[in-house]
Design a protein around this motif. Sequence first.
Motif, PDB file in Angstrom:
ATOM      1  N   ALA A 238       0.810  -1.223   0.000  1.00 33.61           N
ATOM      2  CA  ALA A 238       0.000   0.000   0.000  1.00 33.61           C
ATOM      3  C   ALA A 238       0.844   1.274   0.000  1.00 33.61           C
ATOM      4  N   HIS A 239       2.034   1.189   0.576  1.00 31.85           N
ATOM      5  CA  HIS A 239       2.906   2.369   0.714  1.00 31.85           C
ATOM      6  C   HIS A 239       4.340   1.973   0.348  1.00 31.85           C
ATOM      7  N   PRO A 240       4.612   1.798  -0.937  1.00 29.65           N
ATOM      8  CA  PRO A 240       5.916   1.260  -1.355  1.00 29.65           C
ATOM      9  C   PRO A 240       7.126   2.106  -0.961  1.00 29.65           C
ATOM     10  N   ASP A 241       6.932   3.394  -0.710  1.00 33.30           N
ATOM     11  CA  ASP A 241       8.065   4.258  -0.379  1.00 33.30           C
ATOM     12  C   ASP A 241       8.243   4.498   1.119  1.00 33.30           C
ATOM     13  N   LEU A 242       7.321   3.987   1.929  1.00 30.89           N
ATOM     14  CA  LEU A 242       7.413   4.201   3.376  1.00 30.89           C
ATOM     15  C   LEU A 242       8.528   3.344   3.959  1.00 30.89           C
ATOM     16  N   PRO A 243       9.484   3.960   4.649  1.00 31.13           N
ATOM     17  CA  PRO A 243      10.522   3.152   5.290  1.00 31.13           C
ATOM     18  C   PRO A 243       9.914   2.217   6.340  1.00 31.13           C
ATOM     19  N   ILE A 244      10.337   0.960   6.304  1.00 30.27           N
ATOM     20  CA  ILE A 244       9.913  -0.029   7.290  1.00 30.27           C
ATOM     21  C   ILE A 244      11.180  -0.633   7.876  1.00 30.27           C
ATOM     22  N   VAL A 245      11.320  -0.522   9.179  1.00 31.73           N
ATOM     23  CA  VAL A 245      12.471  -1.075   9.884  1.00 31.73           C
ATOM     24  C   VAL A 245      11.953  -2.045  10.923  1.00 31.73           C
ATOM     25  N   VAL A 246      12.564  -3.228  10.975  1.00 31.28           N
ATOM     26  CA  VAL A 246      12.193  -4.213  11.979  1.00 31.28           C
ATOM     27  C   VAL A 246      13.389  -4.523  12.862  1.00 31.28           C
ATOM     28  N   HIS A 247      13.086  -4.931  14.082  1.00 26.38           N
ATOM     29  CA  HIS A 247      14.137  -5.438  14.965  1.00 26.38           C
ATOM     30  C   HIS A 247      13.611  -6.692  15.635  1.00 26.38           C
ATOM     31  N   GLY A 248      14.534  -7.626  15.855  1.00 27.80           N
ATOM     32  CA  GLY A 248      14.125  -8.877  16.466  1.00 27.80           C
ATOM     33  C   GLY A 248      15.318  -9.659  16.970  1.00 27.80           C
ATOM     34  N   PRO A 249      15.046 -10.760  17.639  1.00 26.32           N
ATOM     35  CA  PRO A 249      16.109 -11.588  18.206  1.00 26.32           C
ATOM     36  C   PRO A 249      17.037 -12.141  17.123  1.00 26.32           C
ATOM     37  N   HIS A 250      18.328 -12.064  17.368  1.00 20.29           N
ATOM     38  CA  HIS A 250      19.300 -12.540  16.380  1.00 20.29           C
ATOM     39  C   HIS A 250      19.166 -14.036  16.114  1.00 20.29           C
ATOM     40  N   VAL A 251      18.603 -14.770  17.048  1.00 18.43           N
ATOM     41  CA  VAL A 251      18.431 -16.214  16.870  1.00 18.43           C
ATOM     42  C   VAL A 251      17.244 -16.559  15.973  1.00 18.43           C
ATOM     43  N   GLN A 252      16.399 -15.597  15.685  1.00 14.11           N
ATOM     44  CA  GLN A 252      15.233 -15.808  14.823  1.00 14.11           C
ATOM     45  C   GLN A 252      15.603 -15.531  13.363  1.00 14.11           C
TER      46      GLN A 252
END
Length: 116
Positions: free
Chosen positions: A67-81
């Motif tokens: 829906a928003h191809p130019d919106l920055p998306i940043v994720v963070h999560g456990p390094h083991v995943q």
Amino acid sequence: MILYFTADLMSNSRVSGPARANGIPLRVIASKGGILETIDEETTALLVDLNPPARDAISTIQEVRAAHPDLPIVVHGPHVQVDLLGQAREAGAEVLTNGQFHQQVDAILAKLAEPA
């Protein structure tokens, strides 16, 4: 405004505090419902927490990206995943481990708060 999709109270406080201290508008959303409707012209980025319980995180990233191809998306999560982080990257998000994210949270929030 940065939207932060998280159901984890610890992650919420570890991001909300620095955002507030630096005057960065942040809105926390704990469930998938309404994220697409919440994104507007004031939204500069979507931040996604992949820590358990990260329900619907990958499908949310996919829907927002579509829906928003130019919106920055940043994720963070456990390094083991590794698989989950890989799925997020494939869905179109910038991926950071929790360690990387929390070491740089102030700089990351400042960057994401900038209008595109």
